[in-house]
Scaffold this active site. Structure first.
Site, PDB file in Angstrom:
ATOM      1  CG  HIS A 140      -2.003   0.741   1.063  1.00 49.24           C
ATOM      2  ND1 HIS A 140      -2.505   1.806   2.183  1.00 49.24           N
ATOM      3  CD2 HIS A 140      -2.979   1.002   0.334  1.00 49.24           C
ATOM      4  CE1 HIS A 140      -3.566   2.522   1.692  1.00 49.24           C
ATOM      5  NE2 HIS A 140      -4.093   1.917   0.679  1.00 49.24           N
ATOM      6  CG  ASP A 155      19.263  10.680  -8.503  1.00 45.64           C
ATOM      7  OD1 ASP A 155      19.212   9.769  -9.342  1.00 45.64           O
ATOM      8  OD2 ASP A 155      19.337  11.940  -9.186  1.00 45.64           O
ATOM      9  CE  LYS A 185      -1.455   4.956  -0.828  1.00 45.50           C
ATOM     10  NZ  LYS A 185      -1.822   3.627  -1.548  1.00 45.50           N
TER      11      LYS A 185
END
Ligand SMILES: [Zn+2]
Ligand SMILES: [Zn+2]
Lengths: 171, 171
Positions: free
Chosen positions: A115, A122, A117
């Site tokens: 779940h 870099d 996000k």
């Protein structure tokens, strides 16, 4: 170097990708937004990548965001994607396009949700929040996406990414 | 005062609320966890509230977390909750319990999602991430919850909360 920024959604209109990060938009009466908004800033943050893009996202159906990953991959940025196995085959899923272009995508192979996000760019900054990579999240939902250069936070999410990357190795 | 902490889920077991923030757990063979984990830390962060708890969460079905809000409300902490209108009536929704106890809950009244999952405590710190307030998020899903005392971030999320609080005023 700014310490942090927060993008809130929904945007009124979808940002014009060509205008903000492409070769410029020559379309007369282009119906995408040429005014900066949350999505245009997200575009700009993602195109900062020179070495690596570690993307961990539950739902990925937005084709412009997939295109940005593909373009980065073609330029030599190491792009790794982790998503939820049940989301791979939903309508408009971008996962097969990414795989076709050679980007490795791993999934949780579990009935629970992968779940997260978040993205680590870099190993330098982190973007994290409620924002799934969908068109509904851009112009419909109430969403947030926090950008931070905090070394401590970047390291913790990087470690979590590496842990899941190993855990979800299909071999 | 620590600058930030990240809680990753899932936990192996649900934390024992009595053990961590209640009067202590006297249960022989209690099957909840008495070892600190991500949920026990979330319990502790929420019980730090002395003045205000501004909670903006998409899905709210975890009864222990609802109990903590109710206890805070009874002690005089100003508790405000914003959630998604379609989530109010799902199975195990805690929204009606909160309302019954006098906590004001506002909803987006939109077919789009009020998809945030953040809390601002005492205008002093922010908790934000992918974590909905559900049992599945605690012991099933891959989730994150970032805690930060950054004044800049706290203010931005506070302002967003106030904006939505006004926007979702039913009157
Ligand atoms: Zn355009
Ligand atoms: Zn116990």
């Amino acid at each position: 170097k700014q310490e942090c920024e927060v993008l809130f959604f929904p945007d009124n209109r979808v940002a014009c990708k060509s205008h903000f990060i492409g070769e410029g938009c020559g379309k007369l009466g282009c119906h995408f937004s040429h005014e900066p908004n949350s999505l245009s800033k997200l575009f700009e943050y993602l195109t900062k990548a020179r070495k690596s893009l570690d993307v961990c996202v539950f739902v990925f159906t937005c084709s412009s965001l997939a295109d940005i990953l593909v373009e980065a991959h073609k330029k030599g940025v190491v792009v790794r994607v982790i998503t939820d196995d049940e989301q791979v085959d939903v309508s408009n899923s971008q996962i097969w396009k990414l795989r076709k272009e050679g980007i490795i995508v791993r999934t949780d192979r579990s009935s629970f949700f992968m779940h997260h996000k978040f993205v680590v760019v870099d190993q330098a900054f982190l973007m994290n929040g409620s924002f799934n990579w969908t068109n509904q999240a851009i112009t419909g939902n109430q969403e947030n996406l926090m950008i931070t250069y905090s070394t401590d936070l970047v390291q913790q999410y990087s470690q979590e990414f590496d842990k899941l990357w190993k855990q979800f190795n299909p071999q």
